[in-house]
Design an enzyme around this catalytic site. Sequence first.
Site, PDB file in Angstrom:
ATOM      1  CG  ASP A 182      -2.033   0.934   1.227  1.00  0.00           C
ATOM      2  OD1 ASP A 182      -2.432   1.340   0.131  1.00  0.00           O
ATOM      3  OD2 ASP A 182      -2.540   1.260   2.319  1.00  0.00           O
ATOM      4  CG  HIS A 183      -1.153   4.863   0.436  1.00  0.00           C
ATOM      5  ND1 HIS A 183      -1.527   5.848  -0.445  1.00  0.00           N
ATOM      6  CD2 HIS A 183      -2.303   4.374   0.960  1.00  0.00           C
ATOM      7  CE1 HIS A 183      -2.848   5.969  -0.452  1.00  0.00           C
ATOM      8  NE2 HIS A 183      -3.344   5.074   0.385  1.00  0.00           N
ATOM      9  CG  ASN A 210      -7.070   0.778   0.729  1.00  0.00           C
ATOM     10  OD1 ASN A 210      -7.205  -0.068  -0.156  1.00  0.00           O
ATOM     11  ND2 ASN A 210      -5.975   1.501   0.847  1.00  0.00           N
ATOM     12  CG  HIS A 248      -6.920   4.610  -1.316  1.00  0.00           C
ATOM     13  ND1 HIS A 248      -5.749   5.092  -1.870  1.00  0.00           N
ATOM     14  CD2 HIS A 248      -6.942   3.293  -1.623  1.00  0.00           C
ATOM     15  CE1 HIS A 248      -5.104   4.114  -2.476  1.00  0.00           C
ATOM     16  NE2 HIS A 248      -5.810   3.012  -2.334  1.00  0.00           N
ATOM     17  CD  GLU A 307      -2.689   4.412   4.687  1.00  0.00           C
ATOM     18  OE1 GLU A 307      -3.388   3.498   5.166  1.00  0.00           O
ATOM     19  OE2 GLU A 307      -2.710   4.722   3.507  1.00  0.00           O
ATOM     20  CG  HIS A 324      -6.038   7.578   4.557  1.00  0.00           C
ATOM     21  ND1 HIS A 324      -5.374   8.308   3.600  1.00  0.00           N
ATOM     22  CD2 HIS A 324      -6.203   6.339   4.037  1.00  0.00           C
ATOM     23  CE1 HIS A 324      -5.131   7.533   2.547  1.00  0.00           C
ATOM     24  NE2 HIS A 324      -5.628   6.343   2.799  1.00  0.00           N
TER      25      HIS A 324
END
Length: 359
Positions: free
Chosen positions: A109-110, A287, A265, A178, A226
């Site tokens: 992820d990311h 997510n 997301h 995040e 997020h």
Amino acid sequence: MATANLSRKSGVIVGDDVHKLFKYAQANKFAIPAINVTSSSTVVASLEAARDKKAPIILQMSQGGAAYFAGKGVANDKQQASIAGAVAGAHYIRSVAACYEIPVILHTDHCAKKLLPWLDGMMDADEAYFKEHGEPLFSSHMIDLSEEDVDFNIQTTAKYLKRAQPMKQEIGITGGEEDGVNNEEVDNNALYTQPEDIYSLAADIHKTLSAISPYFSIAAGFGNVHGVYKPGNVKLHPELLGKHQAYVKEQTGSKDDKPAFLVFHGGSGSSKAEYLEAISHGVVKVNLDTDLQYAYLTGIRDYVLKKKDYIMSQVGNPEGEDKPNKKYFDPRVWVREGEKTMSARVQEGLVDFNTANQL
């Protein structure tokens, strides 16, 4: 059945199988939860949920989660803990996934610009695994260069795409934080990617990357962030995703009503209606992290509160001062309680996203 056209019906799937599963998800209006895992325990909780709900699942590690998999005591100044943890986690997941008899996408992820050395290390592991097994260690990686200029974004992604398939290409900005990437001060308008922005970037992506791979997905902003925020602080507009799809179809001449694989997301705390509307517009991956962290905690918290008088010492409890307490403080007992509550929350997501009973 989602596995009908897959060459591998259970365990970690890669390449064309991932693409086929995403197309099937769009056609059947469901999305696959992408669960951030940080340990064998969170992996088990996620796999159990998917097995019990007869659903595919995505297990992914962030840079911070991967470092935790290696151990908080390991230095990470050169991403060594994140690399070692991601590779160890991937091998663990590959070793146990098939036991649950469901297809699993193994993802990272990311990865922002400052974290590219982490991706380099994972790509090295991918190549080593490919030489021995004919497929990469991970199903996919996501490079998140949305904070950088467009040219750097595309050219850097092209560089890595030549090494790994399939590669996720993210467009847009998400609010919140995040793994230390904080966009909370971003202009609110930046949370909503305009259709022209998607097409402009998609056109450049196709021009540069089409000779490398036909696979990419887009995390278009529609107000998602997020973390968990108080009701009313976050205003989602999933209807924008339908406009994105229509614009991309028009501009590219695609015959597909949903030409782009879209990613949701920052989904924690969203309503089921918001999820379903996003999924109706071609979202294939959602997510989930924050909600699951809290769910994991609740099982352990409630156990500790309920068994408080049995875990204050190794010997001695309300049943007698000489009574042993090992069966109460054994980590396998209270950690399992966290797995149960996390698994239940994953199952809830599988139902909400229409992923349940797709196998």
